[in-house]
Design an enzyme around this catalytic site. Structure first.
Site, PDB file in Angstrom:
ATOM      1  N   ASP A  25       0.828  -1.204   0.000  1.00 43.62           N
ATOM      2  CA  ASP A  25       0.000   0.000   0.000  1.00 43.62           C
ATOM      3  C   ASP A  25       0.865   1.258   0.000  1.00 43.62           C
ATOM      4  O   ASP A  25       0.554   2.241  -0.676  1.00 43.62           O
ATOM      5  CB  ASP A  25      -0.937  -0.005   1.211  1.00 43.62           C
ATOM      6  CG  ASP A  25      -1.976   1.099   1.156  1.00 43.62           C
ATOM      7  OD1 ASP A  25      -2.453   1.426   0.046  1.00 43.62           O
ATOM      8  OD2 ASP A  25      -2.314   1.641   2.221  1.00 43.62           O
ATOM      9  N   ASP A  46      -7.519   4.798  -4.249  1.00 40.79           N
ATOM     10  CA  ASP A  46      -6.708   4.267  -3.158  1.00 40.79           C
ATOM     11  C   ASP A  46      -7.501   4.249  -1.856  1.00 40.79           C
ATOM     12  O   ASP A  46      -7.492   3.251  -1.131  1.00 40.79           O
ATOM     13  CB  ASP A  46      -5.428   5.088  -2.997  1.00 40.79           C
ATOM     14  CG  ASP A  46      -4.509   4.500  -1.942  1.00 40.79           C
ATOM     15  OD1 ASP A  46      -4.071   3.348  -2.110  1.00 40.79           O
ATOM     16  OD2 ASP A  46      -4.233   5.199  -0.943  1.00 40.79           O
ATOM     17  N   ASP A  50      -8.704   0.977   0.241  1.00 39.51           N
ATOM     18  CA  ASP A  50      -8.340   0.829   1.659  1.00 39.51           C
ATOM     19  C   ASP A  50      -9.558   0.447   2.495  1.00 39.51           C
ATOM     20  O   ASP A  50      -9.482  -0.415   3.374  1.00 39.51           O
ATOM     21  CB  ASP A  50      -7.717   2.111   2.202  1.00 39.51           C
ATOM     22  CG  ASP A  50      -6.302   2.353   1.716  1.00 39.51           C
ATOM     23  OD1 ASP A  50      -5.691   1.431   1.134  1.00 39.51           O
ATOM     24  OD2 ASP A  50      -5.815   3.482   1.912  1.00 39.51           O
TER      25      ASP A  50
END
Length: 157
Positions: A25, A46, A50
């Site tokens: 990540d 992103d 997550d």
């Protein structure tokens, strides 16, 4: 993979896959910055990924507690309930920030339980045998962070 390992009750491999996921990540954002390919959409994607990953990990933990591949309850509360409180708190932390910033608040990065801290606490809990305590800590800290962010948003807006 972390969720699958947690669901099987293998806390060591669950934690190791969380570590690997955390490294990847960090690397994807770094690669985008170095290569000059960052974008607003990339940031949104992103963040959404997550949240998706967080939910899957908590789902694996909940499954493990419900099917007794992970044992225990803490502070008179079942492990799967601590997972639910931690997951709800994690989403409130992220949502409050996003909603406040969309409403015009400056960057709302206040609070004690950002995503990286939550993952580190979960990894330490899984590796040390204090998973229930880690989940309880995440649940408590995320709700404190949620309150801190709501109060911060009120001041800024």
């Amino acid at each position: 993979m972390a969720a699958f390992e947690f669901a099987k009750g293998d806390l060591l491999y669950g934690a190791l896959f969380l570590i690997l996921g955390g490294v990847l990540d960090v690397l994807d954002g770094a690669v985008a910055r170095v290569s000059g390919t960052t974008s607003a959409f990339g940031g949104v994607l992103d963040s959404v990924c997550d949240r998706y990953a967080d939910a899957i990990v908590f789902a694996g933990l909940i499954y493990g507690f419900i099917n007794n591949t992970i044992q225990g309850s803490g502070f008179f509360i079942e492990g799967w309930i601590w997972c639910m409180f931690a997951m709800i708190g994690s989403y409130l932390v992220s949502y409050t920030r996003a909603r406040a910033e969309a409403a015009g608040a400056s960057k709302l990065d206040i609070g004690v339980a950002e995503r990286s801290e939550r993952i580190i606490i979960l990894i330490i809990g899984a590796l040390s045998g204090f998973l229930l305590q880690a989940l309880a800590l995440i649940a408590i800290l995320t709700h404190i962070t949620f309150i801190q962010r709501v109060m911060g948003a009120k001041q800024r807006l």
